[in-house]
Design a protein around this motif. Structure first.
Motif: not given
Length: 195
Positions: A115-116, A137-140, A168-169, A190-191
C-alpha cells in the motif's frame, strides 16, 4: 527501462480491452489525436492525460510501467539494479526535453503487493516534473538527501535543502524543480501507490 515502448504498450492494452482509439479518447476526455500520437510514440502525454486514459483501461501507472516479473515471496531487500525505472520523459511534460532527461525515478516493491509507493528520485540541474502541476489521491512525503529542491504545493513554493523533509495531501497540485547547479536526491513515499 529507458527503452520502454509506451506507444506499443498502450496500443496493446487498448486493443485487448476491445476499444478503438476514438472510444478510448472519448471516455477519457482527451482527443483522438492525442491517443494516436501516444501510440505512435510521437508525443509524451502529461501525467494527467495518461492517468485519465489508464483509468478507462482499469490500470494504474505502476501497472502500466510494471515489467510483469513476479516478486519473490518473502523478499524484502531490493538491490539498486532491481529497482524499476519509471521513465519520466514518457509521462511528464516539461519546458523542454533536457528537463526530463535530467530526472530519474526508481521504484521498489511491486504494484498490488504493498500500500506504499517508495521512490529513489534523482534530479540533475534543470530537472522538472513539468510546467503543469499534477495531483493524485493520497499523501506524499520525502527527505532531501542531497542538494536542493523547489517544491510547489497548491499556491505555495518552498526551497528544500539536504536534511529537509516534506509531507502533503497529494490531491493538491504539486511540482518538483531543481533550479540549483547541483544534483538533488530525494527518497520519497506515497500512499496509495500512484506509479
Amino acid at each position: 527501462m529507458s527503452d520502454f515502448d509506451v506507444g506499443n504498450r498502450l496500443k496493446t492494452i487498448r486493443e485487448e480491452s476491445g476499444l478503438s482509439q476514438r472510444e478510448l479518447a472519448q471516455r477519457a476526455g482527451v482527443t483522438n489525436g492525442l491517443v494516436s500520437l501516444i501510440e505512435r510514440n510521437k508525443t509524451s502525454p502529461s501525467i494527467t492525460s495518461l492517468r485519465k486514459i489508464l483509468e478507462i483501461l482499469g490500470m494504474t501507472l505502476a501497472e502500466f510501467f510494471d515489467s510483469g516479473a513476479p516478486a519473490e515471496p518473502g523478499k524484502f531487500v531490493f538491490r539498486h539494479g532491481e529497482l524499476t525505472e519509471i521513465n519520466p520523459g514518457r509521462i511528464y511534460r516539461s519546458a523542454g526535453a533536457e528537463a526530463l532527461k535530467a530526472l530519474s525515478l526508481k521504484r521498489w516493491g511491486k504494484q498490488g503487493q504493498t500500500n506504499l509507493l517508495l521512490l529513489y528520485e534523482t534530479y540533475e540541474p534543470g530537472a522538472d516534473t513539468g510546467e503543469e502541476a499534477y495531483s493524485h489521491e493520497g499523501e506524499e512525503g520525502g527527505f532531501v538527501i542531497e542538494g536542493e529542491m523547489l517544491l510547489t504545493v497548491g499556491e505555495t513554493t518552498e526551497l528544500l535543502r539536504a536534511g529537509d523533509a516534506y509531507l502533503f495531501d497529494s490531491r493538491l497540485p504539486h511540482r518538483f524543480r531543481n533550479v540549483a547547479q547541483t544534483r538533488c536526491v530525494i527518497v520519497s513515499a506515497a500512499t496509495p501507490p500512484s506509479f
